[in-house]
Write a protein that holds these residues in place. Structure first.
Motif, short mmCIF file in Angstrom:
data_model
loop_
_atom_site.label_atom_id
_atom_site.label_comp_id
_atom_site.label_asym_id
_atom_site.label_seq_id
_atom_site.Cartn_x
_atom_site.Cartn_y
_atom_site.Cartn_z
N UNK A 113 13.03 0.86 12.21
CA UNK A 113 14.10 -0.14 12.27
C UNK A 113 14.60 -0.46 10.87
N UNK A 114 15.57 -1.34 10.81
CA UNK A 114 16.22 -1.67 9.54
C UNK A 114 15.25 -2.33 8.57
N UNK A 115 14.31 -3.11 9.10
CA UNK A 115 13.36 -3.82 8.23
C UNK A 115 12.57 -2.87 7.33
N UNK A 116 12.19 -1.74 7.89
CA UNK A 116 11.37 -0.80 7.13
C UNK A 116 12.15 0.38 6.57
N UNK A 117 13.47 0.31 6.57
CA UNK A 117 14.28 1.45 6.14
C UNK A 117 14.03 1.82 4.68
N UNK A 118 13.75 0.81 3.84
CA UNK A 118 13.54 1.10 2.42
C UNK A 118 12.28 1.92 2.21
N UNK A 119 11.25 1.70 3.05
CA UNK A 119 10.03 2.51 2.96
C UNK A 119 10.29 3.92 3.47
N UNK A 120 11.04 4.00 4.54
CA UNK A 120 11.37 5.32 5.10
C UNK A 120 12.15 6.16 4.09
N UNK A 153 12.26 5.77 0.81
CA UNK A 153 11.43 6.07 -0.37
C UNK A 153 10.50 7.24 -0.07
N UNK A 154 9.99 7.30 1.15
CA UNK A 154 9.09 8.39 1.53
C UNK A 154 9.83 9.73 1.54
N UNK A 155 11.02 9.73 2.11
CA UNK A 155 11.82 10.96 2.14
C UNK A 155 12.19 11.41 0.73
N UNK A 183 0.83 -1.21 0.00
CA UNK A 183 0.00 0.00 0.00
C UNK A 183 0.86 1.25 0.00
N UNK A 184 1.87 1.29 0.85
CA UNK A 184 2.74 2.46 0.93
C UNK A 184 3.46 2.69 -0.40
N UNK A 185 4.00 1.62 -0.97
CA UNK A 185 4.72 1.77 -2.24
C UNK A 185 3.80 2.20 -3.37
N UNK A 186 2.54 1.73 -3.35
CA UNK A 186 1.61 2.16 -4.40
C UNK A 186 1.28 3.64 -4.28
N UNK A 187 1.15 4.13 -3.05
CA UNK A 187 0.92 5.56 -2.84
C UNK A 187 2.12 6.39 -3.26
N UNK A 188 3.31 5.91 -2.90
CA UNK A 188 4.53 6.63 -3.29
C UNK A 188 4.71 6.61 -4.81
#
Length: 550
Positions: A270-277, A279-281, A226-231
């Motif tokens: 954390x490291x697991x979600x760093x790629x989402x963080x 991408x958002x920035x 969901x997050x990646x689709x919004x981004x």
């Protein structure tokens, strides 16, 4: 379901499962034996365990599906603006009424909502504890992720009505559709991030908090699609050409993305979600760049607008309406604009002053840029004014447009950014155009009424006739001209009437016996009445014969 059978039955099930697990652990602790009966017991216990795990996995899915709860409608109470400002090369698509916007309401209620009936959480935790203890933790995670991810997908598509678009879809979308989706995106991103995902993370922590890092990993897996689709939608929009009509939408998207950065850092810390963080920035930075580019293109479009024909009637030009009504929308985004424009230099004719009556907002980066845009508009209007053949209509055109700009600034939040000095300067400007109009129109007409002591009767009668002919010519032309603002039009009528009627009345009073009534084409009352028709933008002037004396 075990849950619906009651606490007692559930306790018996978990106790029996514990007994089977204890039996299996007891066998693994014994030395290897070849006793067939022991092997049979061991194998049977293993099969029973597999059946129990399968049943718990199904129980987990059934409970999660049956007892899920979505964000209630009150959390979606976000008001929309009226119609949007649409840009085109003629600037004719804007009307004053469409921009009376109301501020978007904040998402109501607490950011923490209940996504799952609290009554079932102890039962799900018991399932998690049992499955992890029996080395079926991966099966639990996969089932949990699948159901919760499906719930989020359903919420996105059904409740929020946010579709997933490919980059090709976005790039090929018509502006009206894209505009709607960009507006929706800003609301959906905020609701999903601050409300739904924040609550989803709490749910994961409640159920899987004792099994770290499973909690964080499950939350990321539930959220990432969901997050990646919004981004991806935001990235695709940023690939389109930055047309002026996109400015407000880009501002909204940038403002929301920048506002949510701290929330995203907390959600995916954390490291697991760093790629989402990350991408958002990156998207927030991209939207910042596109917003600035669109803002500058908006200003350039105003400065470069060229016309080959004079604007009919000398009224308020479409460009003036478009720009001023668009600027009225921007104070809502003052924080974002001040941040984005801080390091972009711009010429500003108003020097910075200090004092109790001077608002700091008047000299903010946004304020300087807004005044610069209006300066560009004024330069464009000056060029357009030169297209008129006569001086009087040029002054009416400049007066109308300057007065319109002043009114828009005085009666909106723009006042805090343009400042009182700008308002005073532009009031003086349109008043100067009024004076220039009156001089250019009436000086030559009223000069016909200046008589000399040695004027003969025939000369005075000729002066009266020439005045009426000149007045007819003014009437014929200027009744087709436009002064849309009723107060400004009334002021012009009064000012003109005082000068013209007073001069005409004095001329007639001094020379009535010499001229003779039959040679007086208009009475003073006729002139006063006819002057009220000026600037009414009449399709055709009133027949002057009705006002002539017989």
């Amino acid at each position: 379901m075990i849950f619906e059978a009651g606490v007692s039955i559930a306790d018996q099930f978990f106790q029996a499962l514990h007994d089977v697990q204890t039996l299996l652990l007891g066998f693994t602790a014994l030395p290897i034996r070849t006793n067939k009966k022991e092997k049979d017991v061991y194998n049977q216990a293993a099969v029973v365990l597999d059946i129990a795990m399968f049943r718990l996995e199904k129980e987990l899915c059934d409970v999660l599906n049956q007892y899920k709860q979505h964000v209630q409608p009150q959390y979606l109470s976000v008001s929309s603006r009226g119609k949007d400002i649409i840009y085109d090369e003629s600037f004719v698509s804007l009307d004053d009424v469409v921009v009376e916007a109301t501020d978007d309401q904040q998402i109501l209620g607490s950011n923490n909502v209940v996504l799952l009936d609290p009554l079932v959480i102890p039962h799900i935790k018991a399932i998690a504890k049992a499955m992890f203890a029996c080395d079926y933790g991966q099966a639990f995670r996969e089932a949990f992720i699948t159901v919760r991810r499906d719930a989020l997908d359903e919420y996105m598509s059904t409740t929020l009505e946010m579709e997933r678009y490919s980059c090709v879809d976005v790039l090929g979308m018509q502006w009206e559709d894209l505009n709607c989706e960009m507006r929706k995106w800003t609301k959906v991103l905020k609701i999903v991030t601050q409300v739904y995902l924040a609550s989803e993370k709490q749910l994961c922590d409640k159920i899987l908090g004792d099994f770290e890092p499973s909690s964080a990993a499950c939350f990321v897996e539930i959220s990432k699609d969901t997050v990646l689709s919004l981004l991806a939608f935001g990235e695709a929009v940023s690939l389109r050409s930055c047309q002026p009509e996109m400015l407000e939408r880009f501002l909204g998207m940038y403002e929301v993305s920048a506002e949510l950065l701290l929330d995203v850092d907390n959600l995916f810390g954390d490291e697991t979600g760093s790629f989402l963080r990350m991408a958002f920035h990156e998207l927030a930075k991209t939207l910042a760049d596109r917003t600035v580019a669109t803002f500058l293109k908006f200003k350039n479009a105003i400065a470069s607008d060229e016309s080959t024909r004079a604007f009919s009637g000398g009224g308020i030009h479409h460009l003036t309406r478009y720009v001023m009504n668009y600027l009225k929308l921007l104070p809502e985004y003052k924080d974002a604009l001040n941040t984005l424009l801080e390091n972009i230099q711009v010429d500003d004719s108003i020097p910075e002053k200090t004092g109790q009556d001077i608002l700091p907002s008047t000299f903010s980066p946004m304020a300087r840029h807004l005044r610069s845009i209006v300066t560009a508009l004024e330069s464009t209007l000056e060029r357009k004014a030169q297209l008129y053949a006569g001086e009087p209509l040029k002054y009416i055109f400049l007066m109308n447009n300057c007065h319109y700009m002043v009114q828009k600034v005085k009666t909106s939040e723009l006042r805090h950014f343009f400042g009182d000095e700008w308002i005073r300067k532009h009031i003086a400007s349109y008043q100067h155009n009024v004076t220039n109009y009156e001089r250019a129109t009436w000086s030559s007409v009223l000069s016909l009424l200046k008589e000399n002591n040695n004027d003969s009767v025939s000369t005075l009668r000729e002066r009266c006739r020439l005045f009426c002919v000149a007045f007819d010519d003014v009437y014929k032309n200027q009744t087709r001209w436009s002064v849309p603002d009723p107060e400004l039009r009334d002021d012009l009528h009064i000012s003109t009437s005082v000068k013209v009627v007073q001069s005409y009345r004095g001329f007639l009073a001094r020379n009535a016996t010499k001229i003779g009534e039959k040679h007086v084409r208009y009475t003073c009352e006729d002139i006063e009445s006819l002057l009220l028709d000026l600037f009414e933008c009449l399709p055709s002037p009133r027949s002057l014969r009705t006002s002539r004396r017989r």
